[in-house]
Scaffold this motif. Structure first.
Motif, PDB file in Angstrom:
ATOM      1  N   ASP A  69       6.781 -11.102  -0.321  1.00 55.54           N
ATOM      2  CA  ASP A  69       6.018 -10.017   0.136  1.00 55.54           C
ATOM      3  C   ASP A  69       5.031  -9.694  -0.783  1.00 55.54           C
ATOM      4  O   ASP A  69       5.040 -10.082  -1.881  1.00 55.54           O
ATOM      5  CB  ASP A  69       6.874  -8.574   0.737  1.00 55.54           C
ATOM      6  CG  ASP A  69       6.011  -8.052   1.841  1.00 55.54           C
ATOM      7  OD1 ASP A  69       5.068  -8.327   2.175  1.00 55.54           O
ATOM      8  OD2 ASP A  69       6.637  -6.829   2.339  1.00 55.54           O
ATOM      9  N   TYR A  70       4.180  -8.792  -0.613  1.00 54.48           N
ATOM     10  CA  TYR A  70       3.099  -8.447  -1.245  1.00 54.48           C
ATOM     11  C   TYR A  70       3.020  -7.176  -1.686  1.00 54.48           C
ATOM     12  O   TYR A  70       3.183  -6.218  -0.551  1.00 54.48           O
ATOM     13  CB  TYR A  70       1.752  -8.879  -0.750  1.00 54.48           C
ATOM     14  CG  TYR A  70       1.187 -10.267  -0.755  1.00 54.48           C
ATOM     15  CD1 TYR A  70       0.504 -11.085  -1.813  1.00 54.48           C
ATOM     16  CD2 TYR A  70       1.573 -11.046   0.550  1.00 54.48           C
ATOM     17  CE1 TYR A  70       0.222 -12.106  -1.662  1.00 54.48           C
ATOM     18  CE2 TYR A  70       1.122 -12.364   0.602  1.00 54.48           C
ATOM     19  CZ  TYR A  70       0.389 -12.959  -0.567  1.00 54.48           C
ATOM     20  OH  TYR A  70       0.212 -14.211  -0.598  1.00 54.48           O
ATOM     21  N   LEU A  71       3.022  -6.756  -3.038  1.00 51.33           N
ATOM     22  CA  LEU A  71       3.119  -5.319  -3.506  1.00 51.33           C
ATOM     23  C   LEU A  71       1.670  -5.053  -4.301  1.00 51.33           C
ATOM     24  O   LEU A  71       1.145  -6.161  -4.815  1.00 51.33           O
ATOM     25  CB  LEU A  71       4.242  -5.162  -4.094  1.00 51.33           C
ATOM     26  CG  LEU A  71       5.471  -4.798  -3.407  1.00 51.33           C
ATOM     27  CD1 LEU A  71       6.629  -4.326  -4.332  1.00 51.33           C
ATOM     28  CD2 LEU A  71       5.245  -3.559  -2.500  1.00 51.33           C
ATOM     29  N   PRO A  72       1.203  -3.975  -4.445  1.00 52.93           N
ATOM     30  CA  PRO A  72       0.110  -3.754  -5.340  1.00 52.93           C
ATOM     31  C   PRO A  72       0.685  -4.187  -6.637  1.00 52.93           C
ATOM     32  O   PRO A  72       1.728  -4.355  -7.262  1.00 52.93           O
ATOM     33  CB  PRO A  72      -0.047  -2.245  -5.434  1.00 52.93           C
ATOM     34  CG  PRO A  72       0.471  -1.819  -4.215  1.00 52.93           C
ATOM     35  CD  PRO A  72       1.655  -2.613  -3.673  1.00 52.93           C
ATOM     36  N   GLY A  73      -0.427  -5.016  -7.421  1.00 55.12           N
ATOM     37  CA  GLY A  73      -0.121  -5.707  -8.800  1.00 55.12           C
ATOM     38  C   GLY A  73       0.304  -4.720  -9.908  1.00 55.12           C
ATOM     39  O   GLY A  73       0.902  -5.454 -10.693  1.00 55.12           O
ATOM     40  N   ASP A  74       0.175  -3.412  -9.653  1.00 53.99           N
ATOM     41  CA  ASP A  74       0.623  -2.518 -10.937  1.00 53.99           C
ATOM     42  C   ASP A  74       2.285  -2.309 -10.563  1.00 53.99           C
ATOM     43  O   ASP A  74       2.455  -1.265 -11.305  1.00 53.99           O
ATOM     44  CB  ASP A  74      -0.525  -1.584 -11.062  1.00 53.99           C
ATOM     45  CG  ASP A  74      -0.524  -0.792  -9.732  1.00 53.99           C
ATOM     46  OD1 ASP A  74      -0.037  -0.839  -8.679  1.00 53.99           O
ATOM     47  OD2 ASP A  74      -1.039   0.471  -9.716  1.00 53.99           O
ATOM     48  N   VAL A  75       2.921  -2.848  -9.849  1.00 54.18           N
ATOM     49  CA  VAL A  75       4.499  -2.275  -9.684  1.00 54.18           C
ATOM     50  C   VAL A  75       4.788  -2.499 -10.890  1.00 54.18           C
ATOM     51  O   VAL A  75       4.884  -3.485 -11.686  1.00 54.18           O
ATOM     52  CB  VAL A  75       5.022  -3.320  -8.564  1.00 54.18           C
ATOM     53  CG1 VAL A  75       5.105  -4.559  -8.821  1.00 54.18           C
ATOM     54  CG2 VAL A  75       6.714  -2.702  -8.436  1.00 54.18           C
ATOM     55  N   THR A  76       5.658  -1.440 -11.294  1.00 55.62           N
ATOM     56  CA  THR A  76       6.284  -1.156 -12.541  1.00 55.62           C
ATOM     57  C   THR A  76       7.396  -0.771 -12.615  1.00 55.62           C
ATOM     58  O   THR A  76       7.931   0.020 -11.865  1.00 55.62           O
ATOM     59  CB  THR A  76       5.088  -0.553 -13.321  1.00 55.62           C
ATOM     60  OG1 THR A  76       5.479  -0.423 -14.831  1.00 55.62           O
ATOM     61  CG2 THR A  76       5.164   1.165 -13.028  1.00 55.62           C
ATOM     62  N   PRO A  77       8.114  -0.845 -13.895  1.00 54.11           N
ATOM     63  CA  PRO A  77       9.559  -0.302 -14.112  1.00 54.11           C
ATOM     64  C   PRO A  77       9.547   1.244 -13.720  1.00 54.11           C
ATOM     65  O   PRO A  77       8.344   1.933 -14.509  1.00 54.11           O
ATOM     66  CB  PRO A  77       9.947  -0.496 -15.679  1.00 54.11           C
ATOM     67  CG  PRO A  77       9.242  -1.983 -15.788  1.00 54.11           C
ATOM     68  CD  PRO A  77       7.989  -1.790 -15.065  1.00 54.11           C
ATOM     69  N   GLY A  78      10.488   1.841 -13.045  1.00 54.63           N
ATOM     70  CA  GLY A  78      10.747   2.936 -12.815  1.00 54.63           C
ATOM     71  C   GLY A  78       9.980   3.342 -11.202  1.00 54.63           C
ATOM     72  O   GLY A  78      10.399   4.347 -10.681  1.00 54.63           O
ATOM     73  N   ASP A  79       9.270   2.397 -10.799  1.00 54.30           N
ATOM     74  CA  ASP A  79       8.851   2.687  -9.358  1.00 54.30           C
ATOM     75  C   ASP A  79       9.924   2.840  -8.452  1.00 54.30           C
ATOM     76  O   ASP A  79      11.004   2.189  -8.775  1.00 54.30           O
ATOM     77  CB  ASP A  79       7.991   1.581  -8.877  1.00 54.30           C
ATOM     78  CG  ASP A  79       6.488   1.763  -9.151  1.00 54.30           C
ATOM     79  OD1 ASP A  79       5.990   2.859  -9.743  1.00 54.30           O
ATOM     80  OD2 ASP A  79       5.665   0.707  -9.516  1.00 54.30           O
ATOM     81  N   LEU A  80      10.040   3.472  -7.023  1.00 51.62           N
ATOM     82  CA  LEU A  80      10.543   3.356  -6.058  1.00 51.62           C
ATOM     83  C   LEU A  80      10.254   2.534  -5.230  1.00 51.62           C
ATOM     84  O   LEU A  80       9.000   2.546  -4.791  1.00 51.62           O
ATOM     85  CB  LEU A  80      10.945   4.739  -5.661  1.00 51.62           C
ATOM     86  CG  LEU A  80      11.694   5.848  -6.353  1.00 51.62           C
ATOM     87  CD1 LEU A  80      11.746   7.104  -5.688  1.00 51.62           C
ATOM     88  CD2 LEU A  80      13.101   5.379  -6.408  1.00 51.62           C
ATOM     89  N   LEU A  81      11.011   1.417  -4.494  1.00 58.14           N
ATOM     90  CA  LEU A  81      10.665   0.596  -3.606  1.00 58.14           C
ATOM     91  C   LEU A  81      11.544   0.864  -2.245  1.00 58.14           C
ATOM     92  O   LEU A  81      12.721   1.239  -2.527  1.00 58.14           O
ATOM     93  CB  LEU A  81      10.953  -0.796  -3.982  1.00 58.14           C
ATOM     94  CG  LEU A  81      10.378  -1.193  -5.249  1.00 58.14           C
ATOM     95  CD1 LEU A  81      10.290  -2.692  -5.543  1.00 58.14           C
ATOM     96  CD2 LEU A  81       8.644  -1.160  -5.114  1.00 58.14           C
ATOM     97  N   ALA A  82      11.083   0.855  -1.284  1.00 57.04           N
ATOM     98  CA  ALA A  82      11.781   0.856  -0.063  1.00 57.04           C
ATOM     99  C   ALA A  82      11.807  -0.426   0.979  1.00 57.04           C
ATOM    100  O   ALA A  82      10.700  -1.109   0.879  1.00 57.04           O
ATOM    101  CB  ALA A  82      11.129   2.054   0.847  1.00 57.04           C
ATOM    102  N   VAL A  83      12.828  -0.785   1.499  1.00 57.11           N
ATOM    103  CA  VAL A  83      12.992  -1.876   2.248  1.00 57.11           C
ATOM    104  C   VAL A  83      13.511  -1.467   3.820  1.00 57.11           C
ATOM    105  O   VAL A  83      14.442  -0.863   3.809  1.00 57.11           O
ATOM    106  CB  VAL A  83      14.127  -2.892   1.488  1.00 57.11           C
ATOM    107  CG1 VAL A  83      14.221  -3.876   2.581  1.00 57.11           C
ATOM    108  CG2 VAL A  83      13.637  -3.334   0.232  1.00 57.11           C
TER     109      VAL A  83
END
Length: 477
Positions: free
Chosen positions: A403-417
């Motif tokens: 999938d595509y995410l903003p390129g600044d995804v970083t450790p600590g971010d929350l992701l939802a599936v």
């Protein structure tokens, strides 16, 4: 700001169906629960509860079920099917397929919505009863029901048992007689139709563990009718899962009704169960058939076939699960590491999260595709192709393949599936001694636990060699 997907070149590592999104923050229609939205600051909100608040209270990984969404889907499906089959002069019964996800609260939701419950084991039967379901509103499936399970089911007065093989006829009859009951039963048959997504295959025989060959049905129904403790109510067939379109159901129904008509010569056959398997959207490329469209098509084909055969239209039964609970569910993860991997001069960004195949084994089992979005913020950075990887010691431990995410995804971010309400918790496991994640329901700005998560102490409690009085888990819970 957003980005024009037509102006962007797809990453050559992406599958053909996946296009760069115009907005990598957008919650695509059809993938998320009806309550899903973002705050002005960009945070995901489900059932009126912010993702960061859910993570803070319950931890991650976390299964979230939008209660209002699940209830509404159940009620709408029942209403649509009953209306369409009333149109052709009969009734429709809907059984929620508990194997998709079952808890005592979900049982209460489904019963309140007017659905019956389908169970596949003694454990699921116990959960359904603990949730307050009347035994008469339960159906019991399975290709190898134990003698103890059959005794339990007939003893409590279960509504119907689906007989899966010739040997079960005597077993169910003995259990029913022992418990002083005349047990309603269905006979599971294979119509020779197997459907998956938008395609189906029709043959004369299916090589699978469930059910009996359709041509054997008259003989086995004769054996059932010869048992004083059994009452035959009809045939049952399940043609597959994650099905788009009605063509497979139509072909299967036509074949089943031919046999149904022949069986009427020797006694009543009040019902016909066409199973479930209605598909949902897991990615933006999926286009599942709307429930109303399915109901209209199925009612029409049943009416046409019954007219051709000059027989009364039976009561129809269906067993949906995924289509009710799947879209109501979202899984929440915390990013641990990110890693850009060069593949023949092209970069794929690996984003590792704190769950994986222990909470969603479907990608590893079936190659299932999912979508992903940032949950605690949005970003204007251009999208990058990502692969969401789990934390397990297994190369196939992938949560979202592409999938595509903003390129600044970083450790600590929350992701939802999204679309994880079905078959994720149900198939969850303790691989690498990972405790199974909790399940929470969200409704009107509040969250409550449906199924508590497991701690390391829980896992050690099952190990008979562990020193339970002095656990040495290093303070990890």
């Amino acid at each position: 700001m957003t980005f024009d997907s037509h102006a962007q070149t797809p990453n050559p590592l992406a599958p053909d169906w996946l296009r760069p999104p115009a907005d990598a923050n957008e919650l695509a229609a059809g993938l998320w629960p009806s309550s899903a939205s973002r705050t002005s600051a960009g945070e995901l909100v489900l059932g009126g509860v912010r993702a960061s608040d859910l993570a803070a209270e319950f931890g991650t990984p976390l299964y979230i079920i939008d209660e209002a969404d699940a209830r509404a889907r159940a009620a709408e499906l029942l209403a649509v099917f009953q209306a369409e089959f009333a149109r052709i002069g009969t009734n429709a019964k809907v059984y929620y397929a508990g194997k998709a996800f079952l808890s005592t609260e979900v049982v209460r939701w489904m019963i309140a919505a007017g659905l019956n419950i389908d169970v596949c084991s003694g454990g699921e039967l116990a959960v359904a009863l603990a949730g307050g379901a009347e035994p008469s509103r339960l159906g019991f499936h399975g290709n190898n029901k134990s003698l103890a399970e059959l005794d339990q089911a007939t003893r409590v007065g279960i509504g119907t048992i689906v007989i899966d093989s010739e040997i079960e006829i005597g077993r169910v009859a003995e259990a029913a007689a022992r418990n002083g009951r005349v047990q309603n039963v269905r006979l599971r048959v294979n119509s020779g139709v197997h459907a998956h997504t938008h395609e189906f295959l029709a043959t004369s025989h299916e090589d699978q563990k469930f059910g009996i060959v359709l041509t054997d049905a008259p003989r086995l129904v004769g054996l059932i009718r010869a048992q004083a403790a059994l009452n035959f109510v009809g045939l049952h067939c399940h043609i597959g899962s994650q099905i788009f379109g009605a063509d497979g159901f139509a072909e299967s129904a036509a074949r089943l009704l031919d046999v149904h008509a022949a069986l009427l010569a020797d006694g009543p056959v009040p019902e016909l169960n066409l199973g479930g398997g209605f598909g949902i959207a897991y990615t933006s490329a999926d286009e599942p058939t709307p429930i109303r469209e399915l109901a209209v098509a199925l009612a029409d084909i049943v009416a046409t076939e019954c007219t051709r055969l000059n027989i009364p239209v039976p009561v129809l039964a269906f067993e949906p699960g995924r289509v009710i609970i799947g879209p109501a569910g979202v899984s929440l993860y915390r990013v641990g590491t990110t890693k850009a991997v060069d593949v023949s001069g092209t970069t794929r960004l690996y984003v590792s999260v704190d769950g994986g195949m222990s909470d969603n084994v479907r990608p590893a089992l079936y190659g299932a595709d999912y979508a992903v979005r940032l949950a605690d913020r949005t970003s204007d950075i251009a999208p990058e192709l990502v692969r969401i990887a789990g934390k397990h010691c297994e190369s196939g431990d992938i949560v979202v393949d592409a999938d595509y995410l903003p390129g600044d995804v970083t450790p600590g971010d929350l992701l939802a599936v999204p679309a994880t309400g079905a078959y994720c918790w149900a198939l969850s496991n303790n691989y690498n001694y990972q405790g199974r994640a909790p399940v929470v329901a969200v409704l009107n700005g509040a969250a409550r636990v449906l199924v508590r998560g497991e701690t390391i102490a829980d896992l050690l409690a099952r190990d008979t060699g562990a020193a339970l009085s002095a656990p040495t888990n290093g303070g990890i819970s």
